[in-house]
Design a protein around this motif. Structure first.
Motif, mmCIF file in Angstrom:
data_model
loop_
_atom_site.group_PDB
_atom_site.id
_atom_site.type_symbol
_atom_site.label_atom_id
_atom_site.label_comp_id
_atom_site.label_asym_id
_atom_site.label_seq_id
_atom_site.Cartn_x
_atom_site.Cartn_y
_atom_site.Cartn_z
ATOM 1 N N PHE A 1 -10.340 9.632 2.075
ATOM 2 C CA PHE A 1 -9.157 9.303 2.889
ATOM 3 C C PHE A 1 -9.498 8.142 4.166
ATOM 4 O O PHE A 1 -8.829 7.285 4.332
ATOM 5 C CB PHE A 1 -8.498 10.520 3.388
ATOM 6 N N ALA A 2 -10.719 8.817 4.700
ATOM 7 C CA ALA A 2 -11.248 7.690 5.515
ATOM 8 C C ALA A 2 -11.513 6.290 5.336
ATOM 9 O O ALA A 2 -11.387 5.460 6.019
ATOM 10 C CB ALA A 2 -12.445 8.506 6.256
ATOM 11 N N SER A 3 -11.521 5.883 4.167
ATOM 12 C CA SER A 3 -11.586 4.668 3.442
ATOM 13 C C SER A 3 -10.394 3.776 3.585
ATOM 14 O O SER A 3 -10.552 2.578 3.607
ATOM 15 C CB SER A 3 -12.175 4.642 2.076
ATOM 16 N N PHE A 4 -9.391 4.593 3.875
ATOM 17 C CA PHE A 4 -8.182 3.770 3.827
ATOM 18 C C PHE A 4 -7.097 4.244 4.816
ATOM 19 O O PHE A 4 -6.011 3.650 5.634
ATOM 20 C CB PHE A 4 -7.325 3.679 2.688
ATOM 21 N N ASP A 5 -7.125 5.668 5.370
ATOM 22 C CA ASP A 5 -6.257 6.308 6.192
ATOM 23 C C ASP A 5 -7.222 7.312 7.241
ATOM 24 O O ASP A 5 -7.271 8.555 6.891
ATOM 25 C CB ASP A 5 -5.392 7.020 5.499
ATOM 26 N N PRO A 6 -7.721 6.717 8.223
ATOM 27 C CA PRO A 6 -8.483 7.385 9.026
ATOM 28 C C PRO A 6 -7.861 8.261 10.064
ATOM 29 O O PRO A 6 -8.452 9.239 10.522
ATOM 30 C CB PRO A 6 -9.420 6.360 9.767
ATOM 31 N N THR B 1 -0.203 7.591 0.374
ATOM 32 C CA THR B 1 -1.335 8.482 0.609
ATOM 33 C C THR B 1 -1.031 9.577 -0.331
ATOM 34 O O THR B 1 -2.322 9.948 -0.869
ATOM 35 C CB THR B 1 -1.094 9.014 2.294
ATOM 36 N N LEU B 2 0.136 10.072 -0.846
ATOM 37 C CA LEU B 2 0.249 11.076 -1.766
ATOM 38 C C LEU B 2 -0.410 10.440 -3.300
ATOM 39 O O LEU B 2 -0.884 11.246 -3.932
ATOM 40 C CB LEU B 2 1.765 11.353 -1.992
ATOM 41 N N LYS B 3 -0.139 9.061 -3.380
ATOM 42 C CA LYS B 3 -0.535 8.541 -4.429
ATOM 43 C C LYS B 3 -2.319 8.741 -4.683
ATOM 44 O O LYS B 3 -2.717 8.932 -5.716
ATOM 45 C CB LYS B 3 -0.138 7.257 -4.814
ATOM 46 N N MET B 4 -2.834 8.314 -3.521
ATOM 47 C CA MET B 4 -4.246 8.463 -3.553
ATOM 48 C C MET B 4 -4.760 9.761 -3.762
ATOM 49 O O MET B 4 -5.794 9.973 -4.109
ATOM 50 C CB MET B 4 -4.772 7.619 -2.214
ATOM 51 N N PHE B 5 -4.061 10.839 -3.132
ATOM 52 C CA PHE B 5 -4.488 12.165 -3.223
ATOM 53 C C PHE B 5 -4.409 12.607 -4.661
ATOM 54 O O PHE B 5 -5.102 13.234 -5.213
ATOM 55 C CB PHE B 5 -3.632 12.955 -2.417
ATOM 56 N N ALA B 6 -3.360 11.941 -5.362
ATOM 57 C CA ALA B 6 -3.264 12.360 -6.794
ATOM 58 C C ALA B 6 -4.227 11.643 -7.670
ATOM 59 O O ALA B 6 -4.553 12.254 -8.494
ATOM 60 C CB ALA B 6 -1.731 12.082 -7.255
ATOM 61 N N LEU B 7 -4.633 10.550 -7.207
ATOM 62 C CA LEU B 7 -5.587 9.625 -7.998
ATOM 63 C C LEU B 7 -7.178 10.508 -7.989
ATOM 64 O O LEU B 7 -7.927 10.448 -8.711
ATOM 65 C CB LEU B 7 -5.523 8.283 -7.369
#
Length: 423
Positions: free
Chosen positions: A241-246, A293-299
């Protein structure tokens, strides 16, 4: 790695169709090319096209093949002891043609194993109609072989050739095989190593379709393996997540068990954020984070899986709800050999034309889906495309501009919304 996927008569694709991930002899981005034995393979394929062009059906065709391989033991009449009706997964042929509507659909892959495992190349495929499997075949070629493929088995109706399978296993296959069941699925169940290997290759591939609300919801419920119990796994997700939402610095994870069933559990996840006016932290339920953010978590779970196993990751609408730079970073993860050490592959559909600007993808990594006036979809690569003068596309062209101008096809034919004009 997947070398080639061939299919025919599936949904909007009536004719023979090929998605080829072997590199052509072009000069740009040679660092993208993965060399295994005598093969030059690409880690990424991006598919562009208008709405309803059929680009999502490329993924659907591969998903159908994979699900059939993994689940076909459930399709036969003897699938369970209670003799329930077969769960046979019928294909969806091209329905706007009297011949194709009643014809079988075909699916075939060529893939190569890793150098560590001998770099053998496999060719597996089958045809299926509304009644079951019509034909099935499996062939292989050794790394050192310069000749033709050798047969492991071939099936055509009731005709069976098991010449490449140990003799002690052949009789068991013949006794248990049903019309709806694939030989590789049955062979995996019978622990025939050659066949289990093929079945397992399909199991290492993942699919995500963010264009489907139901599947989107299901994907949002997935969590990485070990996430609930292992703080090291949670730390990896935080780094991701830190790579796009720190702003997310950690997670609070609580496992809630049902009062009636110890096996039934629900996991509550809160995202931890820093307070802006103190050194303290606060947390909010993960589902309250942004859609991106939820999509990246799902991926993440599927990304982790394919990078570890060297699988193929199909994503429909990768660009949905994600910033272009984040999409770029996701693609680069597969292009970076320091990250993608096991040669995983990414095949995705997108409407973001910026990815065609020539600064990230090779011409043979760019594909277009286009539907003709008869409703038949076609798939073609930019590397193979020739203009009206019979000239191939040069690497110094502005792909994005020319695509939007319609030079490569695969764009919508637009008219003004005249229906809203007052008469």
């Amino acid at each position: 790695m997947l070398l080639q996927f061939n299919y025919k008569n599936f949904k909007s694709f009536r004719d023979d169709t090929t998605l080829d991930l072997t590199a052509t002899k072009i000069s740009e981005f040679n660092n993208h090319v993965v060399s295994i034995a005598s093969e030059k393979v690409l880690p990424v394929a991006a598919i562009f096209g208008a709405n309803a062009s059929g680009k999502s059906n490329v993924q659907e065709a591969f998903r159908y093949m994979a699900l059939y391989v993994i689940n076909s033991l459930d399709y036969g009449d003897e699938a369970d002891s209670k003799k329930k009706k077969s769960k046979f997964y019928k294909p969806t042929p091209f329905l706007f043609d009297t011949n194709s509507k009643t014809s079988e659909s075909s699916f075939e892959v060529y893939f190569i194993d890793s150098e560590i495992n001998g770099a053998k190349t496999y060719n597996y495929g089958f045809t299926v109609d509304s009644k079951g499997v019509c034909e099935e075949w499996l062939n292989y070629k050794a790394k050192s072989s310069r000749g033709d493929f050798k047969r492991i088995f071939y099936r055509n109706g009731k005709e069976l050739d098991f010449s490449g399978i140990p003799a002690k296993s052949q009789e068991n296959l013949k006794i248990a095989l049903e019309k709806e069941t694939l030989i590789v699925s049955l062979g995996a169940k019978l622990k025939i190593s050659k066949l289990k290997f093929i079945r397992d290759w399909f199991m290492h591939n993942d699919f995500a379709d963010f264009g489907r609300p139901i599947e989107n919801f299901f994907l949002s419920q997935l969590i990485p393996d070990g996430f609930a119990e292992n703080e090291k796994v949670q730390k990896k997700v935080v780094d991701y997540f830190a790579s796009f939402d720190p702003s997310i610095i950690g997670f609070n994870v609580e496992v809630l068990k049902s009062d009636n069933d110890d096996e039934d559990r629900h996991i509550r996840i809160d995202a931890i954020h820093k307070m802006i006016d103190s050194d303290q932290t606060t947390s909010i339920p993960l589902q309250h984070e942004s859609a991106g953010t939820l999509k990246m978590f799902a991926l993440y779970p599927m990304l982790q899986d394919v990078l570890e196993t060297g699988g193929v990751f199909f994503i429909d609408e990768l660009n949905a709800r994600l910033h272009p730079l984040l999409v770029r970073a996701f693609i680069i993860a597969f292009l970076n050999p320091d990250i993608n050490t096991n040669h995983a592959q990414l095949i995705f559909t997108s409407h973001d034309s910026w990815q065609l600007n020539g600064n990230i993808l090779r011409r043979d990594e760019i594909w277009f889906a286009e539907k003709d006036s008869n409703g038949v979809s076609n798939l073609y690569s930019l590397a193979d495309f020739v203009d009206e003068d019979g000239v191939k596309i040069r690497k110094d062209e502005n792909y994005e501009k020319n695509y939007l101008l319609g030079k490569y096809g695969a764009i919508p034919t637009l008219r003004d919304f005249d229906m809203f004009k007052e008469e």
